[in-house]
Design a protein around this motif. Structure first.
Motif, short mmCIF file in Angstrom:
data_model
loop_
_atom_site.label_atom_id
_atom_site.label_comp_id
_atom_site.label_asym_id
_atom_site.label_seq_id
_atom_site.Cartn_x
_atom_site.Cartn_y
_atom_site.Cartn_z
N MET A 123 -20.68 7.16 -7.73
CA MET A 123 -19.90 6.78 -6.55
C MET A 123 -20.00 7.84 -5.46
SD MET A 123 -18.58 3.84 -6.64
CE MET A 123 -17.98 2.53 -7.71
N GLU A 175 -11.57 7.18 -10.86
CA GLU A 175 -10.34 6.46 -10.50
C GLU A 175 -9.11 7.14 -11.09
OE1 GLU A 175 -11.14 4.10 -8.43
OE2 GLU A 175 -9.12 3.32 -8.11
N ARG A 201 -3.58 -1.30 -8.73
CA ARG A 201 -4.24 -1.57 -7.44
C ARG A 201 -3.89 -2.96 -6.93
NH1 ARG A 201 -8.53 0.84 -10.26
NH2 ARG A 201 -9.83 -1.03 -10.27
N ILE A 237 -16.86 -3.00 -8.20
CA ILE A 237 -17.58 -2.24 -9.23
C ILE A 237 -16.56 -1.56 -10.17
CG2 ILE A 237 -19.17 -0.31 -9.68
CD1 ILE A 237 -20.59 -2.62 -8.29
N THR A 238 -15.58 -0.89 -9.56
CA THR A 238 -14.59 -0.16 -10.36
C THR A 238 -13.82 -1.14 -11.25
OG1 THR A 238 -14.37 1.35 -8.50
CG2 THR A 238 -12.70 1.51 -10.21
N ALA A 239 -13.47 -2.30 -10.70
CA ALA A 239 -12.72 -3.29 -11.47
C ALA A 239 -13.56 -3.79 -12.65
CB ALA A 239 -12.31 -4.46 -10.57
N LEU A 249 -6.23 -1.00 -12.71
CA LEU A 249 -6.55 -2.21 -11.94
C LEU A 249 -5.26 -2.96 -11.56
CD1 LEU A 249 -8.49 -4.34 -10.79
CD2 LEU A 249 -8.70 -5.31 -13.09
N GLU A 266 -16.00 -2.14 -14.15
CA GLU A 266 -16.12 -1.03 -15.11
C GLU A 266 -14.87 -0.94 -15.99
OE1 GLU A 266 -19.14 2.15 -13.00
OE2 GLU A 266 -17.00 2.39 -12.58
N GLU A 267 -13.72 -1.06 -15.37
CA GLU A 267 -12.48 -0.93 -16.13
C GLU A 267 -12.25 -2.14 -17.04
OE1 GLU A 267 -10.16 1.65 -12.69
OE2 GLU A 267 -9.37 -0.30 -13.27
N THR A 268 -12.52 -3.34 -16.49
CA THR A 268 -12.19 -4.55 -17.24
C THR A 268 -13.13 -4.76 -18.43
OG1 THR A 268 -11.42 -5.51 -15.18
CG2 THR A 268 -11.76 -7.03 -17.01
N ILE A 295 -17.50 9.04 -2.74
CA ILE A 295 -16.26 9.07 -3.51
C ILE A 295 -16.49 10.03 -4.66
CG2 ILE A 295 -14.66 7.72 -4.93
CD1 ILE A 295 -15.53 5.25 -3.34
N ILE A 298 -17.02 -1.43 -3.59
CA ILE A 298 -16.67 -0.34 -4.51
C ILE A 298 -15.51 -0.77 -5.44
CG2 ILE A 298 -15.74 2.02 -4.62
CD1 ILE A 298 -18.65 1.77 -3.55
N THR A 299 -14.53 -1.47 -4.86
CA THR A 299 -13.39 -1.88 -5.70
C THR A 299 -13.83 -2.91 -6.75
OG1 THR A 299 -12.74 -3.58 -4.12
CG2 THR A 299 -11.67 -1.45 -3.88
N ALA A 316 -21.09 6.21 -2.15
CA ALA A 316 -20.00 5.97 -1.20
C ALA A 316 -19.20 7.22 -0.85
CB ALA A 316 -19.07 4.89 -1.76
#
Lengths: 75, 573
Positions: free
Chosen positions: B192, B202, B7, A39-41, B4, A43-45, B198, A36-37, B196
């Protein structure tokens, strides 16, 4: 940012240790929440959104690269 | 810093294995891992390095019912609980025709289980109210349904809030607040949720984490006590020294209206117990002339102090600190000049700083968004504070005219009542124990739960002090705690609010502490005064009472209640 570098940073492993085949089976840190992290990374990047089936299909670094390419992101 | 980067920063902090000051456990009805980096880094930045533990998925009540659960064994200092109504209502249809009250049971049960667990584990509970569910089958028609999704969610949220807010050791947070801040259209993450569990984007987790950290910080340290506000281009538009009192902008549309709204907000803060003061580089007469304008919401009498001159602001703030009896970390400065803020930042880094924006319409985002003025609901003393500083001015006036300190004290007509605190006095006692720095024997801090335990312990004598004089009420301003041993007693806590010092109240308290000892203690009261950064006044007092050397235990000499201090009887009021 190169995809290997992003994955390395997020999973906290050396980027050089990652290959196109790297995935949950080969990288300990790539657990379900690690996935999940990633995928999120991505999407953001790269400013893209993953659809539900794409989240599930991105099971290796190479798969993720293919999905990004299909979205017009060259990494 | 991007989300990011935040995190990755949290990853580094966790890996660094620094010593955390706070153990925070998070329980939730959904996958909540995403909140940890934002909560953790925000606490880190607030000076509260925390370890964040994530409980098992959707096991809130189960974890709380058992003292053998993973969460119980983690022994958290803070227990954060984040529920969603969709998850607690999973076994029933969405609200449509049934009485909204019938939907409250599950969440109330959860809140009670969490409160009980937190109390058993000695943790602070931060219980978040759930957001209104996203799924609203009637669409826009739901608003017309008094037993619809929105109506029922609102009812249940308020039921839980009414039930637990204000309880000792319980803080209420609100997930809806984070959702609203991010915006309903962006706050959720449907893919998500399906993959998952979620539910949120974010950005929502980031907002939620930061706000939870603000709330936890608020519980750990004293809220800021005073706002220092600049005048030109802050209280009003323009520069009064150049444009004149008639030329400054206080119009009821455009920028002037924003300045006036800001003034109204300051007035609300004052109602909640925040002192207002002015620091302005100006000719003082010009500023007060501007205050004569009828459009001004704030009046001169709303300010407890002011420094209007051409000296550096940091110097003025130091003087205001002395005048108000407050430390620099009690202040927030709101100023439109980055240069002035930088000067204060360099000289007095403890002062909270808010840049008043160049477009005054942005004042609310700048002021409220900073979190620097966050505060818990006011106690009776908070509500009285601004008024009491006005009374203090009158006392100072009398002091200047009195021919001797004795005459001054006698003229005050001080009355005190020293009594065992009841449950309703506990929040104020906890507040004093957490905040009193100057007149404090040892600055021993205990939270409300620990104090409640001492109250119930026959081995301790806990007293609070209420005082007034002819200028007004001081409220509950002091406390002492004595540990009763077999043939002597030990002073455990002794504190007095700085605004009540030097009126004979401290002597009356000590006299009462010794006089109230049980006979088996032989009037032997021992104390160890400790050197703390700001407790010089307490050290001076205890030196006179027989404790010459900080850190050394000594017997306190017998003290008489000063003759000018009378008994405050409740019947006479």
């Amino acid at each position: 940012m190169r995809l290997e570098e992003l994955f390395g940073a997020v999973l906290d492993v050396p980027a050089a240790s990652l290959t196109e085949e790297s995935g949950p089976e080969t990288v300990t840190e790539w657990d379900s929440f690690g996935h999940i992290t990633l995928i999120t990374a991505m999407e953001e990047t790269y400013g893209v959104s993953f659809e539900t089936d794409e989240i599930q299909k991105a099971k290796s670094l190479g798969d993720a690269r293919d999905i990004l390419r299909a979205k017009g992101v060259e990494v | 810093m991007s989300l990011l980067q935040t995190r990755l920063r949290w990853q580094k902090i966790v890996r660094s294995e620094r010593t955390p000051q706070l153990k925070v456990a998070v329980l939730s009805t959904f996958t909540v891992n995403s909140v940890a980096p934002y909560l953790g880094t925000a606490l880190e930045d607030a000076g509260l390095p925390a370890d964040v533990f994530l409980g098992p998925y959707n096991q809130v009540v189960q974890e709380c019912l058992s003292d053998e659960s993973e969460t119980a064994r983690y022994a958290p200092d803070v227990l954060v609980v984040l529920p969603r109504l969709e998850d607690v209502w999973v076994r029933r249809p969405l609200p449509l025709v049934d009485d909204p009250k019938t939907y409250g049971g599950e969440l109330i049960e959860m809140a009670e289980a969490c409160a009980a667990a937190a109390a058993r584990w000695g943790a602070i509970l931060v219980f978040a109210l759930p957001p209104v569910p996203e799924s609203v089958p009637l669409g826009v028609g739901d608003a017309s349904n008094p037993s619809g999704v929105h109506a029922t969610a609102a009812t249940v949220r308020e039921e839980v809030r009414q039930r637990i807010a204000g309880r000792t050791g319980v803080l209420v947070a609100d997930i809806e607040d984070a959702v609203r801040y991010v915006g309903g259209a962006r706050a959720y993450n449907p893919p998500m949720l399906t993959v998952a569990r979620i539910p949120f984007a974010e950005e929502t987790f980031a907002t939620l984490g930061q706000r939870l950290a603000r709330l936890i910080t608020l519980n750990q340290r004293a809220a800021r006590k005073a706002v220092l506000v600049d005048a030109d281009n802050t209280l009003w538009g323009g520069v009064v020294g150049e444009e004149g009192p008639a030329g400054i902008d206080l119009s009821d549309s455009g920028p002037g209206e924003a300045h006036r709204s800001f003034q109204s907000y300051l007035l609300e803060l004052r109602r909640a117990g925040v002192l207002l003061a002015i620091t302005s580089k100006n000719n003082e007469a010009d500023v007060w002339e501007a205050f004569e304008r009828r459009e001004m919401v704030l009046k001169k009498e709303h300010f407890s102090a002011w420094k209007i001159n051409w000296k550096p602001k940091s110097e003025n703030i130091r003087e205001l600190a002395g005048e108000l009896g407050l430390a620099p970390d009690s202040f927030v400065l709101i100023d439109d000049s980055p240069v002035e803020l930088a000067e204060v930042q360099a000289a007095l880094p403890a002062v909270g700083l808010i840049l008043f924006p160049s477009d005054p319409a942005g004042w609310l985002a700048a002021v409220q968004g900073s979190g620097l003025l966050d505060r818990l609901p006011p106690t009776a003393e908070d509500l009285r504070r601004a008024e009491s500083y006005g009374q203090e001015r009158a006392r100072q006036e009398v002091a200047r005219r009195a021919s001797s300190p004795e005459e001054f004290l006698a003229s005050l007509g001080v009355k005190v009542r020293i009594f065992a605190p009841g449950p309703s006095d506990l929040p104020r006692l906890a507040q004093m124990v957490a905040k009193t720095n100057q007149f404090n024997l040892n600055c021993r801090r205990r939270d409300a739960a620990e104090l409640a335990a001492l109250l119930a312990n026959p081995g301790y004598c806990v007293r609070v002090v209420q005082a007034e004089d002819r200028f007004g009420e001081y409220g509950v301003v002091g406390a002492y705690i004595v540990e009763i041993c077999s043939d002597h007693a030990v002073l455990d806590t002794f504190l007095l609010s700085c605004r009540a010092m030097g009126r004979g109240i401290e002597e009356a308290m000590l006299a009462d502490a010794i006089a109230s000892l049980p006979s088996h203690c032989n009037s032997q009261l021992f104390a160890t005064v400790e050197e703390q950064p700001r407790n010089q006044p307490a050290r001076d007092f205890f030196r006179k009472a027989g404790c010459a050397v900080p850190g050394e235990r000594c017997a306190l000499s017998r003290v008489e209640r000063p003759r000018h201090v009378q008994e405050l009887s409740l019947a006479s009021r």
